[in-house]
Design a protein around this motif. Structure first.
Motif, PDB file in Angstrom:
ATOM      1  N   LEU A 289       7.640 -47.734 -11.168  1.00 37.94           N
ATOM      2  CA  LEU A 289       8.572 -46.895 -11.933  1.00 37.94           C
ATOM      3  C   LEU A 289       7.907 -46.331 -13.187  1.00 37.94           C
ATOM      4  O   LEU A 289       8.169 -45.178 -13.567  1.00 37.94           O
ATOM      5  N   ALA A 290       7.036 -47.092 -13.814  1.00 37.90           N
ATOM      6  CA  ALA A 290       6.313 -46.591 -14.986  1.00 37.90           C
ATOM      7  C   ALA A 290       5.374 -45.452 -14.594  1.00 37.90           C
ATOM      8  O   ALA A 290       5.246 -44.463 -15.328  1.00 37.90           O
TER       9      ALA A 290
ATOM     10  N   ALA B 179       5.665 -41.661 -15.939  1.00 36.29           N
ATOM     11  CA  ALA B 179       4.520 -41.011 -16.589  1.00 36.29           C
ATOM     12  C   ALA B 179       4.236 -39.645 -15.973  1.00 36.29           C
ATOM     13  O   ALA B 179       3.947 -38.685 -16.691  1.00 36.29           O
ATOM     14  N   VAL B 180       4.333 -39.548 -14.656  1.00 35.45           N
ATOM     15  CA  VAL B 180       4.073 -38.259 -14.000  1.00 35.45           C
ATOM     16  C   VAL B 180       5.182 -37.266 -14.323  1.00 35.45           C
ATOM     17  O   VAL B 180       4.914 -36.100 -14.615  1.00 35.45           O
ATOM     18  N   PHE B 181       6.438 -37.700 -14.290  1.00 35.65           N
ATOM     19  CA  PHE B 181       7.547 -36.786 -14.579  1.00 35.65           C
ATOM     20  C   PHE B 181       7.494 -36.289 -16.017  1.00 35.65           C
ATOM     21  O   PHE B 181       7.597 -35.085 -16.274  1.00 35.65           O
ATOM     22  N   TYR B 182       7.312 -37.210 -16.960  1.00 30.89           N
ATOM     23  CA  TYR B 182       7.265 -36.806 -18.364  1.00 30.89           C
ATOM     24  C   TYR B 182       5.981 -36.038 -18.670  1.00 30.89           C
ATOM     25  O   TYR B 182       5.994 -35.083 -19.446  1.00 30.89           O
ATOM     26  N   GLY B 183       4.891 -36.428 -18.043  1.00 29.49           N
ATOM     27  CA  GLY B 183       3.631 -35.699 -18.232  1.00 29.49           C
ATOM     28  C   GLY B 183       3.728 -34.264 -17.747  1.00 29.49           C
ATOM     29  O   GLY B 183       3.185 -33.346 -18.365  1.00 29.49           O
TER      30      GLY B 183
ATOM     31  N   GLY C  21      13.463 -39.365 -13.077  1.00 27.89           N
ATOM     32  CA  GLY C  21      13.104 -37.968 -12.856  1.00 27.89           C
ATOM     33  C   GLY C  21      14.145 -37.006 -13.390  1.00 27.89           C
ATOM     34  O   GLY C  21      13.815 -35.984 -14.005  1.00 27.89           O
ATOM     35  N   VAL C  22      15.410 -37.321 -13.186  1.00 25.10           N
ATOM     36  CA  VAL C  22      16.481 -36.451 -13.682  1.00 25.10           C
ATOM     37  C   VAL C  22      16.531 -36.484 -15.205  1.00 25.10           C
ATOM     38  O   VAL C  22      16.732 -35.448 -15.848  1.00 25.10           O
TER      39      VAL C  22
END
Length: 143
Positions: free
Chosen positions: A60-61, A65-69, A122-123
């Protein structure tokens, strides 16, 4: 007292003041983020099942990280949405049963927590404020 996250992420005003990348860089970034989201989903399926419960938190981390990045890289909501799309599509394929009867993402508490937690993260990332005043970084054309 200063928030320790401001040192890492910057304040909201600092993040919103960053300039947007060029359109070509954003499009390239969207495609790379789609593939990266798919790879994170694939790796996360195995990690969350292998090292329970630490693996679930690690998977989940990585997704967060990918979504926020993606959001920070492109400065648009689509930057968080593209890895989410890639992540979700790969998980749908991995949840389907195979003719041999094998599952990659089997029904279980960890798997459902990974699906629900990743979708919620993600949302959340896709609804954070962005640098672009337009939904996808493209101004609306007036007729």
């Amino acid at each position: 007292m200063n928030n320790p996250l401001h040192l890492l992420l910057g304040t909201r005003s600092q993040r919103l003041a960053e300039p947007l990348p060029s359109r070509g860089a954003r499009i390239t970034g969207y495609l790379a983020l789609l593939v990266l989201g798919a790879l994170v989903a694939l790796c996360g399926c195995f990690v969350q099942a292998l090292w329970s419960p630490v693996g679930l938190l690690l998977a989940l981390a990585a997704a967060a990280a990918v979504f926020y990045g993606g959001l920070r890289l492109t400065g648009t909501k689509l930057g968080a949405g593209m890895p989410l799309i890639g992540w979700f599509l790969v998980l749908m394929v991995l949840m389907a049963p195979r003719p041999e009867g094998d599952f990659v993402l089997a029904a279980g508490v960890n798997a459902y927590a990974y699906l629900l937690g990743g979708a919620v993260i993600g949302v959340i990332c896709a609804t954070l404020p962005t640098r672009s005043p337009f939904p996808f970084g493209i101004p609306r054309q007036r007729d």
